[in-house]
Write a protein that holds these residues in place. Structure first.
Motif, PDB file in Angstrom:
ATOM      1  N   THR A 254      41.390  45.536  42.244  1.00 21.11           N
ATOM      2  CA  THR A 254      42.448  45.320  43.231  1.00 21.11           C
ATOM      3  C   THR A 254      43.441  44.274  42.734  1.00 21.11           C
ATOM      4  N   ILE A 255      42.963  43.226  42.103  1.00 22.27           N
ATOM      5  CA  ILE A 255      43.848  42.210  41.527  1.00 22.27           C
ATOM      6  C   ILE A 255      44.724  42.838  40.452  1.00 22.27           C
ATOM      7  N   LEU A 256      44.133  43.664  39.606  1.00 25.53           N
ATOM      8  CA  LEU A 256      44.909  44.350  38.568  1.00 25.53           C
ATOM      9  C   LEU A 256      45.980  45.235  39.203  1.00 25.53           C
ATOM     10  N   TRP A 257      45.604  45.979  40.212  1.00 21.52           N
ATOM     11  CA  TRP A 257      46.540  46.866  40.903  1.00 21.52           C
ATOM     12  C   TRP A 257      47.704  46.069  41.495  1.00 21.52           C
ATOM     13  N   GLN A 258      47.382  45.007  42.199  1.00 21.83           N
ATOM     14  CA  GLN A 258      48.419  44.211  42.850  1.00 21.83           C
ATOM     15  C   GLN A 258      49.330  43.522  41.838  1.00 21.83           C
ATOM     16  N   SER A 259      48.834  43.247  40.652  1.00 20.98           N
ATOM     17  CA  SER A 259      49.600  42.540  39.625  1.00 20.98           C
ATOM     18  C   SER A 259      50.413  43.475  38.732  1.00 20.98           C
ATOM     19  N   ALA A 260      50.187  44.761  38.837  1.00 22.36           N
ATOM     20  CA  ALA A 260      50.840  45.743  37.962  1.00 22.36           C
ATOM     21  C   ALA A 260      52.297  45.920  38.371  1.00 22.36           C
ATOM     22  N   ASP A 261      53.156  45.065  37.822  1.00 23.83           N
ATOM     23  CA  ASP A 261      54.570  45.070  38.193  1.00 23.83           C
ATOM     24  C   ASP A 261      55.460  45.767  37.173  1.00 23.83           C
ATOM     25  N   GLY A 262      54.892  46.197  36.063  1.00 23.60           N
ATOM     26  CA  GLY A 262      55.661  46.906  35.043  1.00 23.60           C
ATOM     27  C   GLY A 262      56.349  46.016  34.035  1.00 23.60           C
ATOM     28  N   VAL A 263      56.475  44.723  34.317  1.00 25.31           N
ATOM     29  CA  VAL A 263      57.183  43.830  33.403  1.00 25.31           C
ATOM     30  C   VAL A 263      56.296  42.725  32.825  1.00 25.31           C
ATOM     31  N   THR A 264      55.154  42.482  33.429  1.00 20.57           N
ATOM     32  CA  THR A 264      54.224  41.491  32.912  1.00 20.57           C
ATOM     33  C   THR A 264      53.215  42.203  32.015  1.00 20.57           C
ATOM     34  N   PRO A 265      53.054  41.759  30.763  1.00 22.76           N
ATOM     35  CA  PRO A 265      52.078  42.407  29.887  1.00 22.76           C
ATOM     36  C   PRO A 265      50.668  42.358  30.492  1.00 22.76           C
ATOM     37  N   LEU A 266      49.924  43.424  30.314  1.00 23.93           N
ATOM     38  CA  LEU A 266      48.568  43.501  30.852  1.00 23.93           C
ATOM     39  C   LEU A 266      47.725  42.329  30.365  1.00 23.93           C
ATOM     40  N   GLU A 267      47.892  41.939  29.125  1.00 20.57           N
ATOM     41  CA  GLU A 267      47.126  40.825  28.576  1.00 20.57           C
ATOM     42  C   GLU A 267      47.366  39.541  29.381  1.00 20.57           C
TER      43      GLU A 267
ATOM     44  N   LEU B  57      50.646  46.230  26.367  1.00 24.71           N
ATOM     45  CA  LEU B  57      50.722  47.306  27.343  1.00 24.71           C
ATOM     46  C   LEU B  57      51.315  46.758  28.629  1.00 24.71           C
ATOM     47  N   TYR B  58      52.100  47.573  29.280  1.00 18.66           N
ATOM     48  CA  TYR B  58      52.678  47.234  30.572  1.00 18.66           C
ATOM     49  C   TYR B  58      52.196  48.282  31.566  1.00 18.66           C
ATOM     50  N   VAL B  59      51.848  47.837  32.745  1.00 11.30           N
ATOM     51  CA  VAL B  59      51.334  48.756  33.757  1.00 11.30           C
ATOM     52  C   VAL B  59      52.113  48.566  35.051  1.00 11.30           C
ATOM     53  N   SER B  60      52.273  49.674  35.742  1.00 11.37           N
ATOM     54  CA  SER B  60      52.999  49.666  37.006  1.00 11.37           C
ATOM     55  C   SER B  60      52.336  50.637  37.967  1.00 11.37           C
ATOM     56  N   ARG B  61      52.294  50.241  39.216  1.00  8.40           N
ATOM     57  CA  ARG B  61      51.769  51.138  40.249  1.00  8.40           C
ATOM     58  C   ARG B  61      52.754  52.291  40.443  1.00  8.40           C
ATOM     59  N   ASN B  62      52.230  53.466  40.669  1.00  6.32           N
ATOM     60  CA  ASN B  62      53.089  54.590  41.004  1.00  6.32           C
ATOM     61  C   ASN B  62      53.532  54.395  42.455  1.00  6.32           C
ATOM     62  N   PRO B  63      54.830  54.318  42.706  1.00  3.42           N
ATOM     63  CA  PRO B  63      55.291  54.071  44.071  1.00  3.42           C
ATOM     64  C   PRO B  63      55.079  55.259  45.009  1.00  3.42           C
ATOM     65  N   ARG B  64      54.627  56.371  44.472  1.00  2.00           N
ATOM     66  CA  ARG B  64      54.448  57.583  45.282  1.00  2.00           C
ATOM     67  C   ARG B  64      53.003  57.810  45.713  1.00  2.00           C
ATOM     68  N   VAL B  65      52.189  56.775  45.709  1.00  2.00           N
ATOM     69  CA  VAL B  65      50.816  56.918  46.190  1.00  2.00           C
ATOM     70  C   VAL B  65      50.641  56.054  47.429  1.00  2.00           C
ATOM     71  N   ALA B  66      49.717  56.447  48.266  1.00  3.10           N
ATOM     72  CA  ALA B  66      49.389  55.665  49.458  1.00  3.10           C
ATOM     73  C   ALA B  66      48.294  54.680  49.092  1.00  3.10           C
TER      74      ALA B  66
ATOM     75  N   GLN C  89      51.170  53.808  35.991  1.00  7.71           N
ATOM     76  CA  GLN C  89      52.009  54.140  34.851  1.00  7.71           C
ATOM     77  C   GLN C  89      51.721  53.127  33.756  1.00  7.71           C
ATOM     78  N   ILE C  90      51.607  53.594  32.510  1.00 11.59           N
ATOM     79  CA  ILE C  90      51.284  52.739  31.371  1.00 11.59           C
ATOM     80  C   ILE C  90      52.320  52.973  30.284  1.00 11.59           C
ATOM     81  N   SER C  91      52.769  51.863  29.671  1.00 13.58           N
ATOM     82  CA  SER C  91      53.782  51.973  28.632  1.00 13.58           C
ATOM     83  C   SER C  91      53.641  50.811  27.651  1.00 13.58           C
ATOM     84  N   GLU C  92      54.169  50.998  26.448  1.00 16.80           N
ATOM     85  CA  GLU C  92      54.236  49.908  25.482  1.00 16.80           C
ATOM     86  C   GLU C  92      55.529  49.121  25.637  1.00 16.80           C
TER      87      GLU C  92
END
Length: 105
Positions: A39-52, A4-13, A88-91
């Motif tokens: 918070t660590i998970l949020w800050q690390s959610a770059d969309g290209v690094t696997p969640l694992e 799984l890949y995760v990314s912060r939505n850039p449209r949130v405050a 955002q979550i994607s495979e």
């Protein structure tokens, strides 16, 4: 099992306050407070690094938790935030213009 890949939505405050992330949903103005681990998970959610890998390198090393338990927590949290259009979550990797990974460097 696929990654799984995760990314912060850039449209949130989002702002960090005393080590915890405060996030406001643009969809319904809901306010979320993330604990230090989330918070660590949020800050690390770059969309290209696997969640694992995020869990292994950022959570398991910093906290006394088993990888399987930490990954389950991370997936649950990310799916919850995803249901509010905060995450955002994607495979597949989620590429966002101008966003670079800081994890694993």
């Amino acid at each position: 099992m696929s990654s799984l890949y995760v990314s912060r939505n850039p449209r949130v405050a989002a702002r960090i306050l005393d080590g915890e992330m405060m996030i406001m949903s643009g969809r319904d103005s809901s306010l979320f407070t993330l604990n230090r681990t989330a918070t660590i998970l949020w800050q690390s959610a770059d969309g290209v690094t696997p969640l694992e890998r995020i869990v292994e390198q950022r959570i398991c090393i910093g906290f006394d938790v088993e990888p399987a338990q930490a990954l389950q927590y991370a997936e649950t949290l990310d799916r919850e935030l995803g249901s509010h259009d905060i995450m955002q979550i994607s495979e597949e990797p989620i590429l966002q213009p101008g966003f670079s990974s800081g994890v694993g460097r």
